[in-house]
Design a protein around this motif. Structure first.
Motif, PDB file in Angstrom:
ATOM      1  N   ARG A  62     -48.877  36.017 -32.872  1.00  0.00           N
ATOM      2  CA  ARG A  62     -50.411  36.151 -33.285  1.00  0.00           C
ATOM      3  C   ARG A  62     -50.958  37.547 -33.593  1.00  0.00           C
ATOM      4  NH1 ARG A  62     -54.255  31.610 -31.464  1.00  0.00           N
ATOM      5  NH2 ARG A  62     -56.226  32.534 -32.602  1.00  0.00           N
ATOM      6  N   ARG A  63     -51.586  37.844 -34.463  1.00  0.00           N
ATOM      7  CA  ARG A  63     -52.027  39.037 -34.696  1.00  0.00           C
ATOM      8  C   ARG A  63     -52.816  39.711 -33.711  1.00  0.00           C
ATOM      9  NH1 ARG A  63     -54.568  38.976 -40.666  1.00  0.00           N
ATOM     10  NH2 ARG A  63     -54.728  36.797 -40.085  1.00  0.00           N
ATOM     11  N   LEU A  64     -52.523  40.988 -33.398  1.00  0.00           N
ATOM     12  CA  LEU A  64     -53.485  41.676 -32.086  1.00  0.00           C
ATOM     13  C   LEU A  64     -55.017  42.152 -33.023  1.00  0.00           C
ATOM     14  CD1 LEU A  64     -51.336  44.257 -30.378  1.00  0.00           C
ATOM     15  CD2 LEU A  64     -52.247  42.158 -29.413  1.00  0.00           C
ATOM     16  N   PHE A  65     -54.744  42.159 -34.328  1.00  0.00           N
ATOM     17  CA  PHE A  65     -55.719  42.712 -35.081  1.00  0.00           C
ATOM     18  C   PHE A  65     -56.047  41.880 -36.341  1.00  0.00           C
ATOM     19  CE2 PHE A  65     -57.392  45.471 -38.661  1.00  0.00           C
ATOM     20  CZ  PHE A  65     -58.549  45.677 -38.200  1.00  0.00           C
ATOM     21  N   LEU A 101     -58.122  38.810 -14.792  1.00  0.00           N
ATOM     22  CA  LEU A 101     -58.366  38.541 -16.175  1.00  0.00           C
ATOM     23  C   LEU A 101     -58.618  39.905 -16.888  1.00  0.00           C
ATOM     24  CD1 LEU A 101     -59.334  36.011 -17.393  1.00  0.00           C
ATOM     25  CD2 LEU A 101     -61.687  36.280 -17.074  1.00  0.00           C
ATOM     26  N   ARG A 102     -59.170  40.874 -16.199  1.00  0.00           N
ATOM     27  CA  ARG A 102     -59.216  42.292 -16.855  1.00  0.00           C
ATOM     28  C   ARG A 102     -57.913  42.666 -17.177  1.00  0.00           C
ATOM     29  NH1 ARG A 102     -61.567  44.913 -12.851  1.00  0.00           N
ATOM     30  NH2 ARG A 102     -63.705  44.255 -13.522  1.00  0.00           N
ATOM     31  N   ALA A 103     -56.902  42.586 -16.520  1.00  0.00           N
ATOM     32  CA  ALA A 103     -55.580  42.989 -16.594  1.00  0.00           C
ATOM     33  C   ALA A 103     -55.078  42.165 -17.920  1.00  0.00           C
ATOM     34  CB  ALA A 103     -54.574  42.967 -15.385  1.00  0.00           C
ATOM     35  N   ARG A 104     -55.264  40.952 -17.775  1.00  0.00           N
ATOM     36  CA  ARG A 104     -54.729  40.016 -19.024  1.00  0.00           C
ATOM     37  C   ARG A 104     -55.448  40.737 -20.183  1.00  0.00           C
ATOM     38  NH1 ARG A 104     -52.192  35.208 -18.216  1.00  0.00           N
ATOM     39  NH2 ARG A 104     -51.683  35.580 -20.253  1.00  0.00           N
ATOM     40  N   MET A 105     -56.532  40.648 -20.201  1.00  0.00           N
ATOM     41  CA  MET A 105     -57.159  41.285 -21.381  1.00  0.00           C
ATOM     42  C   MET A 105     -56.741  42.679 -22.061  1.00  0.00           C
ATOM     43  SD  MET A 105     -61.220  40.445 -21.127  1.00  0.00           S
ATOM     44  CE  MET A 105     -61.794  41.308 -22.722  1.00  0.00           C
ATOM     45  N   GLN A 106     -56.452  43.476 -21.086  1.00  0.00           N
ATOM     46  CA  GLN A 106     -56.099  44.828 -21.471  1.00  0.00           C
ATOM     47  C   GLN A 106     -54.498  44.978 -21.698  1.00  0.00           C
ATOM     48  OE1 GLN A 106     -57.718  46.782 -17.786  1.00  0.00           O
ATOM     49  NE2 GLN A 106     -59.031  47.984 -18.842  1.00  0.00           N
ATOM     50  N   SER A 107     -53.739  43.890 -21.445  1.00  0.00           N
ATOM     51  CA  SER A 107     -52.317  43.983 -21.620  1.00  0.00           C
ATOM     52  C   SER A 107     -51.831  43.180 -22.748  1.00  0.00           C
ATOM     53  CB  SER A 107     -51.814  43.275 -20.320  1.00  0.00           C
ATOM     54  OG  SER A 107     -52.007  41.925 -20.213  1.00  0.00           O
ATOM     55  N   ALA A 108     -52.754  42.822 -23.764  1.00  0.00           N
ATOM     56  CA  ALA A 108     -52.440  42.081 -24.902  1.00  0.00           C
ATOM     57  C   ALA A 108     -51.430  42.701 -25.641  1.00  0.00           C
ATOM     58  CB  ALA A 108     -53.672  41.667 -25.639  1.00  0.00           C
ATOM     59  N   CYS A 109     -51.789  44.077 -25.764  1.00  0.00           N
ATOM     60  CA  CYS A 109     -51.021  44.823 -26.717  1.00  0.00           C
ATOM     61  C   CYS A 109     -49.307  45.140 -26.083  1.00  0.00           C
ATOM     62  CB  CYS A 109     -51.644  46.258 -26.945  1.00  0.00           C
ATOM     63  SG  CYS A 109     -50.847  47.162 -28.058  1.00  0.00           S
ATOM     64  N   LEU A 110     -49.418  44.975 -24.704  1.00  0.00           N
ATOM     65  CA  LEU A 110     -48.205  45.127 -23.941  1.00  0.00           C
ATOM     66  C   LEU A 110     -47.406  44.038 -24.105  1.00  0.00           C
ATOM     67  CD1 LEU A 110     -46.648  46.896 -21.599  1.00  0.00           C
ATOM     68  CD2 LEU A 110     -47.874  45.710 -19.987  1.00  0.00           C
ATOM     69  N   LEU A 111     -48.010  42.882 -23.867  1.00  0.00           N
ATOM     70  CA  LEU A 111     -47.387  41.577 -24.025  1.00  0.00           C
ATOM     71  C   LEU A 111     -46.586  41.290 -25.367  1.00  0.00           C
ATOM     72  CD1 LEU A 111     -46.700  38.867 -22.802  1.00  0.00           C
ATOM     73  CD2 LEU A 111     -48.670  37.972 -23.919  1.00  0.00           C
ATOM     74  N   SER A 112     -47.314  41.713 -26.505  1.00  0.00           N
ATOM     75  CA  SER A 112     -46.778  41.674 -27.783  1.00  0.00           C
ATOM     76  C   SER A 112     -45.679  42.575 -27.857  1.00  0.00           C
ATOM     77  CB  SER A 112     -47.998  42.270 -28.923  1.00  0.00           C
ATOM     78  OG  SER A 112     -47.595  42.690 -30.059  1.00  0.00           O
TER      79      SER A 112
END
Length: 938
Positions: free
Chosen positions: A702-705, A620-631
């Motif tokens: 979807r917007r990161l920010f 879950l931590r990895a998913r949260m931290q990789s939002a920017c990478l996925l985008s």
């Protein structure tokens, strides 16, 4: 013993407690720290050598020390022991107890062979009455004292005191050996009427062209409101006189202060003079302790008529986000707030308003200079170049203090609130300005006007949280503005102008991370033009693929992928091509990572920490931290149809793609590349993200920010700040401003001791202000230090005005006077070079003449005559000498030291030192005698 060693040397003391007949005494050993060379000869005490303290009775090098224990001043001792009642209210009052103590002391000295003088304190402590004894080989000195309130007439002059001294010695020799005399007269100057204190308190009612209270906004007041120097003490000294050379009796005196060979001056500082800067900061600090909210201070009636809907801001937000037939702009929060603003005005009435409109408008114009022009400035930072400190290292103090740059909006706001708190309505005024400020922030967010006075880019974590919040709001406005402008132009994915500009800025081989650092804030958002909606939801899988006319497997092989239409390309990446189809590799338009303030970062790290170390938590931590990478992966896939993970890694993290030269089947050298070891780990986060990423350009992701949500969070945060919270946020800025002000003022005066103190204040403040919630006590210490420095600078200015250093025409005299003034500030007592005939001496004489003339109100003509003419009118030096005694008031203190060496008690005894000190002030007369006698045959 060296001259002046009592003042320049180091004194130490050791204490202990003893009980004597159930009465507690404290025993204190006072001594001057000696060099090791002095001590070597002390080890072997020769039989015929008298004790050190007896020798000191005759030493003339340390008469009248400026700072010393009273026994040092009275007897010239460098080492002694004092026995005094331990409790402050206890006292040895009866004579029999006193005699018992003295006889015990005498026996103790005899038994131990101690040659250090021992004193017993008798009577009440305030009287400072001591009796004591010192014993050596066959010699003894008795220390005796007389203390009277009323002075017998015959003892007010030298001849009377000589009579006492001689009768006390009772010397059998005739004629008596000559008595050596040291005399000091102290004159006090209290009347500075002819020198008005130059500092006027600011005029609070004045409001002219941006000046409020006689001060421009953004400028701090400085200086003392009252004269920080209350008295000047002039000590005129005759250090070596012999009896018979001088006449001083009840009829006539030769002791003319002008003729005294030594003059020394000390100044008495006013206790805690009222200092403007200190008061300013202290008053602002007091707000930190207030508990009231802005509503409680300004009255809650402001929102009552609007009903509950507007009172609850969250309700307003839910109204905004609900689908409604009404056009959205009519429901905007700012409209609600503006209607509330009208209600506030209506309720409060102009005369009740804590800040009048002139003051308020002046402040708002000062804070928001762009509001004066028709169209707000496009530049995100409006800097004032009239701040002289900004170029120097002082400008960067905000890093150390965690405040804000000295040309920023936050810094200016801190100074304005400080001034309003002091001059315009106190706490209510602060609450009122803050309310207006928050409304202005909301207005700017609603209307896409950037906030001036803030550096662009993400929040600067070196600054205070409030500054970060305002920068965050600016980021939101910037994103919203870019999006709205993009929507208006409604162009395709890529602006040719932008592509060219970006191409110039970035070399083809630069890392993706560097693209981000270059601050391509607008570019990735300019092309968000397709949708009219506020929020961008990503489409479902089927829609997305149908839209591209493509049904394919999850992984999407290169053949199928190549038929996708490329979208969201920024520019071509140098010479790199896709590994499988040889197409040029394009850098995609990507979303910027979300800017964050320190409290959000803290929240995020707490959430991540709470996920724990379990496999699920780690995932879950990895998913949260990789939002920017996925985008970024989705943008890359959209811009480069038919690409593979290797292609993405070559652009995004070149170090994770390892290339090596190998020889192929035909024997040619070719480059063969593969992913690094960390990229090949099974169920790798990058591989997982790549498999789930769909080819979606940044504008449809979807917007990161979410700038709307973040802006509303900031605005809500600002709205709920109480004045106390606000003062806590801004106190570092106020302390920063005060330190800069003190530095600026010190530069004009150039006082070395102040430079040191300012460095200490900066070091101390850096340590204290870096913590999130500094202790009040530590903050008070910093403010106290700043006030102290201000008082020292004010004293320097007061003395310079009184001694007229600016008026000196001769450079040499000016330098001498400036040196003299700076010594007065730093030393307890300063010698006047040339005594009454030196340059400083003449000025001091003139000060006394003027003060004396003013006090003689009966002789009005004399008061009218200027002192220079007065001195000319006196005629010859001889006549002037007769009159000069009247230039000075009667001495406030007369001190005399009489010394001689005579045999006591018989003519054949050893000649031993005798000394008597006398001090006479208005309400006090004291004689302190040290009489030595030979005990060999007695």
């Amino acid at each position: 013993m060296g001259k002046g060693i009592f003042t320049s040397g180091t004194w130490e003391e050791k204490s202990d407690e003893i009980s004597f007949a159930d009465f507690k005494f404290s025993v204190t050993h006072h001594y001057l720290v000696q060099d090791s060379t002095d001590k070597e000869g002390k080890d072997e005490v020769l039989e015929d050598v008298i004790p050190q303290s007896m020798q000191d009775l005759l030493c003339m090098n340390n008469d009248f020390p400026p700072r010393a224990h009273c026994l040092v001043r009275w007897y010239g001792l460098r080492e002694f022991v004092v026995i005094a009642p331990a409790a402050n209210h206890d006292a040895v009052l009866s004579e029999s107890k006193c005699n018992l103590l003295l006889s015990s002391v005498s026996i103790a000295l005899g038994n131990t062979g101690c040659q250090v003088p021992l004193f017993v304190q008798i009577h009440h402590k305030w009287r400072r009455m001591y009796v004591g004894e010192c014993q050596g080989h066959g010699v003894r000195t008795d220390f005796e004292m007389v203390h009277l309130r009323k002075v017998p007439n015959q003892y007010t002059h030298l001849s009377g005191l000589l009579d006492i001294f001689k009768s006390k010695i009772g010397c059998p020799l005739t004629p008596l050996p000559p008595v050596s005399i040291a005399i000091r007269f102290t004159y006090v100057l209290q009347d500075w009427q002819q020198y008005f204190w130059p500092q006027q308190p600011p005029d609070i009612d004045a409001l002219v062209g941006g000046e409020v209270g006689g001060l421009e906004f953004g400028k701090l007041p400085f200086g003392a409101c009252e004269d920080p120097i209350s008295e000047l003490h002039l000590a005129t000294t005759w250090p070596h006189l012999t009896e018979g050379i001088i006449v001083d009796n009840d009829v006539y005196s030769d002791l003319d202060p002008i003729q005294a060979p030594h003059w020394s001056v000390r100044v008495r500082k006013a206790e805690n003079p009222q200092c403007l800067l200190g008061d300013f900061v202290t008053e602002f600090f007091k707000i930190c302790r207030r508990k009231e909210s802005t509503d409680e201070i300004l009255g809650r009636s402001t929102f009552e008529e609007e009903g509950r809907e507007i009172a609850d801001i969250t309700h307003a937000l839910s109204k905004l986000t609900e689908p409604a037939p009404v056009p959205i702009h009519k429901l905007s929060v700012s409209n609600m707030v503006h209607s509330a603003k009208k209600k506030i005005r209506k309720h409060r009435g102009v005369e009740e308003s804590p800040l009048n409109n002139d003051v308020l408008n002046t402040i708002l114009l000062f804070l928001f200079p762009d509001a004066a022009s028709e169209k707000p400035l496009d530049g995100s930072s409006s800097t004032d170049n009239n701040n002289p400190v900004s170029e120097s290292e002082g400008y960067n103090l905000y890093n150390q203090f965690k405040s804000a740059p000295s040309d920023s909006l936050t810094y200016k706001l801190a100074l304005c609130l400080c001034m309003i708190n002091f001059y315009h309505g106190g706490l209510k005024g602060v609450a009122h300005l803050w309310q207006e400020f928050v409304l202005e922030m909301r207005f700017r967010w609603e209307n896409n006007f950037l906030i001036p006075g803030l550096a662009s880019g993400p929040p600067d974590l070196r600054c205070c949280l409030l500054h970060q919040k305002l920068q965050m709001l600016n980021c939101c406005i910037e994103r919203k503005k870019a999006r709205d402008e993009g929507r208006k132009t409604n162009t395709s994915d890529m602006y040719p102008g932008d592509a060219g500009r970006a191409g110039d800025q970035l070399g083809p081989d630069n890392l993706k991370d560097m693209d981000k650092e270059k601050g391509e804030v607008g570019k990735s958002w300019d092309s968000w033009s397709d949708s009219e909606e506020e929020f961008f939801e990503c489409l479902s899988d089927t829609e997305e693929l149908k839209g591209n006319g493509q049904e394919s497997s999850k992984k999407g092989g290169p053949k199928e992928m190549t038929s996708l239409k490329p979208e969201g390309r920024l520019y071509q990446h140098g010479k790199l091509t896709l590994l499988h189809n040889g197409e040029p590799l394009y850098i995609p338009v990507t979303q910027e990572p979300a800017p964050m303030t320190e409290d959000l970062l803290e929240e995020q790290s707490e959430v991540l920490a709470k996920l724990g170390t379990s496999a699920e938590g780690a995932h879950l931590r990895a998913r949260m931290q990789s939002a920017c990478l996925l985008s970024d992966m989705e943008s890359f896939k959209a811009a480069n149809p038919g690409c593979f993970l290797e292609d993405f890694v070559r652009w995004y993290s070149p170090r994770d793609y390892i290339e090596e030269e190998v020889i192929d089947e035909k024997g040619n050298m070719v480059l063969k590349g593969e992913l690094s070891a960390r990229m090949k780990i099974p169920s790798n986060m990058w591989v997982e993200a790549w498999e789930t990423a769909k080819p979606i350009p940044a504008r449809r992701q979807r917007r990161l920010f979410d700038d709307t949500r973040e802006a509303e969070k900031v605005l809500h945060y600002l709205a709920v700040q109480k004045p106390a919270d606000l003062a806590r946020h801004l106190l570092p800025c106020v302390i920063h401003a005060a330190v800069l002000k003190v530095k600026e003022e010190e530069n004009l005066e150039n006082i070395s001791s102040v430079k040191k103190i300012i460095k200490q204040i900066i070091t101390h403040s850096s340590k204290v202000l870096h913590f999130p919630n500094p202790e009040d006590k530590k903050l008070e210490e910093i403010i106290h230090q700043i006030t102290n420095v201000e008082a020292i600078i004010a004293r320097a200015r007061s003395l310079k005005a009184k001694f007229g250093t600016e008026k000196c025409e001769q450079e040499e005299e000016k330098e001498d006077l400036e040196r003299f003034v700076s010594c007065l500030l730093e030393q307890p007592e300063v010698l006047v070079v040339g005594a009454g005939r030196g340059h400083a001496g003449r000025i001091i004489h003139k000060l006394f003449v003027n003060a004396h003339r003013l006090t003689e109100s009966s002789d009005e003509a004399a008061a009218m005559a200027p002192p220079e003419e007065e001195l000319k009118r006196m005629g010859s030096p001889e006549e002037r000498r007769q009159n000069s005694v009247s230039d000075f008031p009667p001495p406030a203190g007369r001190e005399l030291i009489l010394r001689t060496t005579v045999p006591r008690p018989a003519p054949y005894s050893r000649a031993l030192p005798q000394r008597m000190y006398s001090v006479l002030t208005k309400e006090d007369f004291r004689l302190a005698g040290a009489f030595s006698s030979d005990t060999s045959f007695f």
